[in-house]
Design a protein around this motif. Structure first.
Motif, PDB file in Angstrom:
ATOM      1  N   THR A 281      -1.701  31.927 -46.533  1.00  0.00           N
ATOM      2  CA  THR A 281      -1.232  32.071 -45.212  1.00  0.00           C
ATOM      3  C   THR A 281       0.125  32.440 -45.279  1.00  0.00           C
ATOM      4  N   TYR A 282       0.784  33.143 -44.276  1.00  0.00           N
ATOM      5  CA  TYR A 282       2.196  33.456 -44.249  1.00  0.00           C
ATOM      6  C   TYR A 282       2.613  33.305 -42.734  1.00  0.00           C
ATOM      7  N   ARG A 283       3.592  33.070 -42.610  1.00  0.00           N
ATOM      8  CA  ARG A 283       4.394  33.107 -41.470  1.00  0.00           C
ATOM      9  C   ARG A 283       5.963  33.690 -41.228  1.00  0.00           C
ATOM     10  N   GLU A 284       6.479  33.954 -40.173  1.00  0.00           N
ATOM     11  CA  GLU A 284       7.770  34.323 -40.240  1.00  0.00           C
ATOM     12  C   GLU A 284       8.615  33.238 -40.032  1.00  0.00           C
ATOM     13  N   VAL A 285       9.936  33.189 -40.788  1.00  0.00           N
ATOM     14  CA  VAL A 285      10.945  32.276 -40.495  1.00  0.00           C
ATOM     15  C   VAL A 285      12.245  32.845 -40.259  1.00  0.00           C
ATOM     16  N   ARG A 286      13.123  31.729 -39.950  1.00  0.00           N
ATOM     17  CA  ARG A 286      14.517  32.287 -39.804  1.00  0.00           C
ATOM     18  C   ARG A 286      15.379  31.744 -40.447  1.00  0.00           C
TER      19      ARG A 286
ATOM     20  N   ALA B 211     -11.413  40.325 -57.076  1.00  0.00           N
ATOM     21  CA  ALA B 211     -11.693  41.412 -56.214  1.00  0.00           C
ATOM     22  C   ALA B 211     -11.567  41.009 -54.735  1.00  0.00           C
ATOM     23  N   GLY B 212     -11.553  41.852 -53.743  1.00  0.00           N
ATOM     24  CA  GLY B 212     -11.049  41.869 -52.348  1.00  0.00           C
ATOM     25  C   GLY B 212     -11.800  40.740 -51.678  1.00  0.00           C
ATOM     26  N   HIS B 213     -13.340  40.420 -51.822  1.00  0.00           N
ATOM     27  CA  HIS B 213     -13.869  39.495 -51.211  1.00  0.00           C
ATOM     28  C   HIS B 213     -13.548  38.233 -51.566  1.00  0.00           C
ATOM     29  N   GLU B 214     -12.816  37.974 -52.624  1.00  0.00           N
ATOM     30  CA  GLU B 214     -12.289  36.663 -53.094  1.00  0.00           C
ATOM     31  C   GLU B 214     -10.872  36.126 -52.553  1.00  0.00           C
ATOM     32  N   LEU B 215     -10.516  37.050 -51.633  1.00  0.00           N
ATOM     33  CA  LEU B 215      -9.205  36.714 -51.005  1.00  0.00           C
ATOM     34  C   LEU B 215      -9.265  36.681 -49.559  1.00  0.00           C
ATOM     35  N   PHE B 216      -8.560  35.855 -48.959  1.00  0.00           N
ATOM     36  CA  PHE B 216      -8.073  35.615 -47.817  1.00  0.00           C
ATOM     37  C   PHE B 216      -6.608  35.568 -47.545  1.00  0.00           C
ATOM     38  N   VAL B 217      -6.220  36.762 -46.625  1.00  0.00           N
ATOM     39  CA  VAL B 217      -4.871  36.566 -46.296  1.00  0.00           C
ATOM     40  C   VAL B 217      -4.720  36.673 -44.712  1.00  0.00           C
ATOM     41  N   GLY B 218      -3.997  35.672 -44.196  1.00  0.00           N
ATOM     42  CA  GLY B 218      -3.656  35.743 -42.652  1.00  0.00           C
ATOM     43  C   GLY B 218      -2.327  35.177 -42.121  1.00  0.00           C
ATOM     44  N   HIS B 219      -2.168  35.399 -41.139  1.00  0.00           N
ATOM     45  CA  HIS B 219      -0.975  34.753 -40.444  1.00  0.00           C
ATOM     46  C   HIS B 219      -1.408  33.220 -40.329  1.00  0.00           C
ATOM     47  N   ALA B 220      -0.286  32.284 -40.381  1.00  0.00           N
ATOM     48  CA  ALA B 220      -0.780  30.745 -40.535  1.00  0.00           C
ATOM     49  C   ALA B 220      -1.235  30.585 -38.993  1.00  0.00           C
TER      50      ALA B 220
ATOM     51  N   ALA C 170      12.729  35.325 -44.402  1.00  0.00           N
ATOM     52  CA  ALA C 170      12.348  35.910 -43.319  1.00  0.00           C
ATOM     53  C   ALA C 170      10.742  35.399 -43.421  1.00  0.00           C
ATOM     54  N   MET C 171      10.202  35.051 -44.459  1.00  0.00           N
ATOM     55  CA  MET C 171       8.888  34.608 -44.572  1.00  0.00           C
ATOM     56  C   MET C 171       8.573  33.227 -45.530  1.00  0.00           C
ATOM     57  N   GLY C 172       7.706  32.508 -44.767  1.00  0.00           N
ATOM     58  CA  GLY C 172       7.256  31.290 -45.686  1.00  0.00           C
ATOM     59  C   GLY C 172       5.650  31.703 -46.041  1.00  0.00           C
ATOM     60  N   PHE C 173       5.279  31.319 -47.092  1.00  0.00           N
ATOM     61  CA  PHE C 173       3.854  31.553 -47.550  1.00  0.00           C
ATOM     62  C   PHE C 173       3.323  29.992 -48.127  1.00  0.00           C
ATOM     63  N   ASP C 174       1.880  30.016 -48.025  1.00  0.00           N
ATOM     64  CA  ASP C 174       1.328  29.186 -48.908  1.00  0.00           C
ATOM     65  C   ASP C 174       0.140  29.904 -49.513  1.00  0.00           C
TER      66      ASP C 174
END
Length: 164
Positions: free
Chosen positions: A63-68, A33-42, A72-76
């Protein structure tokens, strides 16, 4: 019965996934469910959690971040053991690659400097990449066991499979 410990799934994606798409994918993938998840920029986790009670627990924390470079993106993604039982690391990466039409790099048991890359069609190859580049957000492949879509400059080296 032994409980599966919490774990993390991390990697690099060739595509920058919009946060709404990433959130939808994680909810669907893990069946939570939505309340069980956090997604945010690192870089903004503390800010994003400012109004969340300190005792809040998330079954999945991404967490995610833009990379080069070639990515394009890193995620944890940290997941509770019950979610790891539902979807293992390899399956998670395969689903992510297929869902977003990306190639996704991750590591599991490869020798140092070598990684697994999963293609959108589920194909897998091994790739070489230095981890000690001077720039934390620059990820460039030096070789792969097969051609990578959109990266003709990455040399093909079938011998990477023989490195243990």
């Amino acid at each position: 019965m032994t409980e599966t410990p919490a774990t993390g799934y991390d990697g690099l994606s060739s595509r920058l996934v919009p946060v709404s798409g990433l959130r939808e994918f994680l909810l669907d993938c893990f069946g939570i469910a939505g309340h069980e998840l956090f997604v945010g920029h690192a870089d903004r986790v503390a800010e994003d959690l400012r109004d969340v009670p300190q005792d809040a627990v998330f079954a999945a924390f991404c967490t995610y971040r833009e990379v080069r470079g070639h990515f394009a993106m890193g995620f944890d993604v940290g997941v509770e053991g019950r979610l790891a039982d539902r979807v293992g690391r390899r399956e998670f990466i395969e689903r992510l690659a297929a869902r977003f039409g990306a190639f996704v790099l991750y590591g599991e048991a490869e020798p140092p400097g070598l990684w697994t890359v999963v293609l959108p069609d589920g194909g897998r190859l091994r790739a070489a990449m230095d981890e000690d580049d001077d720039e934390d957000d620059l990820f460039t492949l030096h070789a792969a066991t097969a051609p990578l879509p959109g990266l003709p400059e990455v040399p093909v080296d079938g011998g990477l499979w023989r490195i243990r």
